[in-house]
Design an enzyme around this catalytic site. Structure first.
Site, PDB file in Angstrom:
ATOM      1  CG  ASP A   1      40.061  35.402   7.437  1.00  9.40           C
ATOM      2  OD1 ASP A   1      39.595  35.962   8.448  1.00  9.40           O
ATOM      3  OD2 ASP A   1      40.101  34.175   7.303  1.00  9.40           O
TER       4      ASP A   1
ATOM      5  CG  ASP B   1      37.997  30.388   9.583  1.00  6.93           C
ATOM      6  OD1 ASP B   1      37.270  30.603   8.594  1.00  6.93           O
ATOM      7  OD2 ASP B   1      38.159  31.216  10.498  1.00  6.93           O
ATOM      8  CB  ALA B   2      39.369  27.300   4.036  1.00  2.40           C
ATOM      9  CE  LYS B   3      36.735  34.145   7.447  1.00  2.00           C
ATOM     10  NZ  LYS B   3      37.634  33.439   8.383  1.00  2.00           N
ATOM     11  NE  ARG B   4      41.006  27.691   0.189  1.00  2.00           N
ATOM     12  CZ  ARG B   4      41.811  28.056   1.175  1.00  2.00           C
ATOM     13  NH1 ARG B   4      41.457  29.030   1.989  1.00  2.00           N
ATOM     14  NH2 ARG B   4      42.991  27.463   1.365  1.00  2.00           N
TER      15      ARG B   4
END
Lengths: 273, 273
Positions: A99, B94-97
């Protein structure tokens, strides 16, 4: 844990096996569902039966998040159990995080300090300032996705960026990041033939290699192209070991599968002498 | 929530503001630390004061994971509070997995079904089979990182892949994935001048735009180049709103900041008529 401590452990155990603790309640022996914490009960039994055969455990955080609070409690119990009872074991949080800078710092703190993992996997897409907060932690490793084991790796990773493949660009670029000596890389066993090229760019770094077993990767091929003078490999197997049996003998069956790989690794390590 | 329901809410409220719930216990008013769950107490106060001014809330999971089990409990309470009291509000994890297929399915189930988020952010590096498990969920959105707001975006995202920039390759390629109508994209406000090109590739998809405010992005620029006939924008602000005051008036101060943006958005929406 330092890289040298990991290498010492590999040589002592004659193993560079990492066991993936990807616990799915639909796949574990059903008698464990009566336990207060079936996920931790499963992990504890697997760890007790296999810790002499492997050097690392890698829980994939997705499998724990899927069970909400209970899953996170099981993850905490598992890492604490490992750190208390087997401090020589290397631990990997397979989280594939990444992030903007201040947010990556939160992730790094969570996995390295609060949970006490030795390493965490991260995704490179957001670049340098998304990874350097992880690299700032002393005696911790940051394992960057380079060339993954899945089919989708061919969508972007192998595309040519300014003339060279994106995964090679990731390797080259990351070498210049601050504290890059704390980097390791994920390279899928299903793409073993790429390892010779990868070793030209990063001759010494450790590679975490998933995809042996269930995904079809071959251990001998990985060692042929990927082994470094200091071993430089952690080979992960998850489903092929932990789900070897769904009966009460599941832990022993897992140990039997792990031992097959450990013996192959013992053979491969001979080439270093 | 469907895209049309989101558009209806935007037109009703004359706002396409998303408020980022990135809760840092070092930054919230210190009197809240006496609460049983300070993170949830903070979120509830912010939501109560701002829900008429925004259409979406976006907790970044890193901030919750950093507090372990208590953090996850606060995240669960926050999403349940939103879904029970403000079902018209759009929610973004909002985890950006992103992981191999069967593992991405675990993440998708966790965020969409168990937690009940309307959408989740994902990273594209692992390609199609890492994203399609998210896209399979009906009336849920998968928000793919395209061009992020940080400096590291220039490390890989803007590099040319087979002649076109990687982020454009991500946009083009993802259009062909199954259920691609469920995609949205992250495009940082700090790179507003790129939006005209992006709109040529994905004229209709919603964009989640972080970086307005603390990171220096400009709302008018984003609207000039990024607005679609159906709005197509969710502008996120986190620190600039939620930390407007550290005193007991923090929620009202947040609402005041949110209202400034909402009024600017009301002006921008006039260009659609």
């Amino acid at each position: 844990m330092t890289t040298n401590q990991l290498i010492t452990q590999i040589k002592k155990k004659q193993s560079f096996l990492c066991i993936g603790l990807d616990v799915d309640l639909n796949k574990i022996p059903q008698h464990l569902l009566e336990e207060e914490d079936p996920i931790f009960a499963f992990n504890k039994a697997i760890i007790d039966a296999t810790h002499n055969l492997c050097v690392a455990y890698k829980p994939n955080t997705a499998f724990y998040e899927a069970y909400g609070i209970k899953g996170w409690q099981a993850l905490e119990k598992t890492i604490h159990y490992l750190n208390e009872n087997h401090p020589e074991i290397y631990t990997i949080a397979d989280a594939k995080r990444g992030d903007i800078g201040n947010t990556s710092s939160m992730y790094a703190k969570a996995f390295f300090e609060d949970l006490g993992f030795d390493s965490v996997t991260v995704a490179p897409y957001m670049g340098k300032d998304s990874i350097e907060p992880f690299l700032a932690f002393k005696d911790k490793h940051t394992i960057l996705l380079a060339l993954t084991s899945n089919q989708g790796a061919f969508d972007f990773q192998t595309k040519r960026v300014d003339g060279i493949e994106l995964y090679k660009q990731v390797l080259e670029t990351s070498k210049n990041w601050k504290n890059s000596e704390n980097l390791m890389y994920v390279v899928g066993a299903t793409k073993a033939e790429y390892l010779a090229d990868i070793r030209k760019i990063i001759p010494e770094r450790f590679l975490l290699v998933p995809g042996v077993g269930a995904q079809g990767g071959n251990l001998q091929e990985v060692c042929k192209y990927g082994m470094s003078p200091d071993v430089g490999l952690l080979i992960n197997s998850s489903r092929g070991i932990i789900y070897a049996s769904q009966d009460k003998d599941f832990a022993q069956a897992a140990a039997t599968k792990a031992e097959v790989l450990q013996k192959q690794m013992h053979e491969e390590l001979k080439q270093l002498h």
